[in-house]
Scaffold this active site. Structure first.
Site, PDB file in Angstrom:
ATOM      1  N   SER A  66       0.866  -1.181   0.000  1.00  0.00           N
ATOM      2  CA  SER A  66       0.000   0.000   0.000  1.00  0.00           C
ATOM      3  C   SER A  66       0.896   1.222   0.000  1.00  0.00           C
ATOM      4  O   SER A  66       2.081   1.141   0.366  1.00  0.00           O
ATOM      5  CB  SER A  66      -0.883  -0.002   1.256  1.00  0.00           C
ATOM      6  OG  SER A  66      -1.510   1.251   1.430  1.00  0.00           O
ATOM      7  N   TYR A  78      -1.449  -1.125  10.828  1.00  0.00           N
ATOM      8  CA  TYR A  78      -1.566  -1.692   9.479  1.00  0.00           C
ATOM      9  C   TYR A  78      -0.471  -1.110   8.597  1.00  0.00           C
ATOM     10  O   TYR A  78       0.183  -1.834   7.834  1.00  0.00           O
ATOM     11  CB  TYR A  78      -2.948  -1.367   8.922  1.00  0.00           C
ATOM     12  CG  TYR A  78      -3.139  -1.690   7.451  1.00  0.00           C
ATOM     13  CD1 TYR A  78      -3.459  -2.976   7.043  1.00  0.00           C
ATOM     14  CD2 TYR A  78      -3.011  -0.700   6.480  1.00  0.00           C
ATOM     15  CE1 TYR A  78      -3.643  -3.275   5.697  1.00  0.00           C
ATOM     16  CE2 TYR A  78      -3.194  -0.988   5.138  1.00  0.00           C
ATOM     17  CZ  TYR A  78      -3.507  -2.279   4.754  1.00  0.00           C
ATOM     18  OH  TYR A  78      -3.690  -2.561   3.421  1.00  0.00           O
TER      19      TYR A  78
END
Length: 247
Positions: free
Chosen positions: A139, A151
């Site tokens: 990401s 995350y």
């Protein structure tokens, strides 16, 4: 890399980005195997993926992973492409949380450690093919952390690992390529906790992956991730502010 006539494993392929990648590869004439933790969602996905195979299991679970690997070696010995897409994310205030460790542990296991384990177990099979590849889905938060704090940390670990694995495989086997797919905010149920409806379509991510595989583009900046990356080099503070707006 040729994007046709491959045998492809996509973890977390029953929804979101994984499902759109599975659709694109199925349409291109590949044998696609998807994994998912929910049988109903897996069945619903397979109806839309002609010829695809489903495997119910959780890649963060060691026994499920062992069963998946055994099945692949036995039934799909031509496996030559692995897309590590399955993920876990929590949104919470890291400065005021009583269970940050539990959440971070779950994210790190699913998003990073489980990927290392699955790659380790499948590399012997991948190395036996004439051409093969691993795609790790990270990401933009792997480079500039965002609202999903731990995350982001797990994706940063996967980014670093992807670079190291690419170098190691280039120097050893040579035929196993390592790609890293870096989406921005994508409109999926997974991203609903951070207003994912404002994100790009998951099909756009899949299309960029297909293009990158064909052109051996190893770090794939989808959508505005190139802008965020460039901004982080120019002004780290501005990039962090962009990725962490005041709500």
């Amino acid at each position: 890399m040729d994007i046709t006539n491959n045998t492809i494993l996509i973890t977390g392929g029953s929804a979101g980005i994984g499902f759109e990648i599975a659709k694109a590869f199925t349409a291109a004439g590949n044998q696609v195997i998807i994994t998912g933790r929910d049988q109903q969602r897996l069945d619903d996905a397979l109806v839309q993926l002609p010829g695809a195979i489903g495997f119910k299991g959780d890649i963060s679970n060691e026994q499920d992973t062992a069963a998946l690997v055994a099945s692949l070696i036995k039934d799909y010995p031509t496996l030559n492409l692995v897309v590590n897409n399955a993920g876990q994310a929590y949104k919470y205030d890291i400065a005021n949380s009583e269970n940050a460790f539990d959440k971070a542990q779950d994210e790190m296991l699913t998003n990073y450690l489980a990927v290392v384990r699955l790659n380790e177990k499948l590399l012997p099979l991948l190395k036996s093919q004439a051409t093969a590849a691993i795609v790790n889905v990270t990401s933009i938060v792997a480079l500039v952390p965002g609202q999903l704090t731990t995350y982001s940390a797990s994706k940063a670990a996967l980014h670093s690992y992807s670079e190291s694995l690419r170098i190691a495989l280039e120097r050893s086997s040579g035929q196993v390529k390592v790609f890293e797919l870096m989406p921005p905010l994508v409109n999926t149920s997974f991203s609903a906790i951070i207003n994912g409806h404002n994100g790009i379509p998951a099909a756009e991510v899949a299309a960029d992956l297909i293009d990158a595989l064909q052109n051996d583009k190893y770090e794939i900046h989808v959508g505005n991730t190139k802008h965020v990356y460039d901004l982080s080099l120019k002004s780290r503070e501005e990039a962090l502010t962009l990725m962490n707006p005041v709500e």
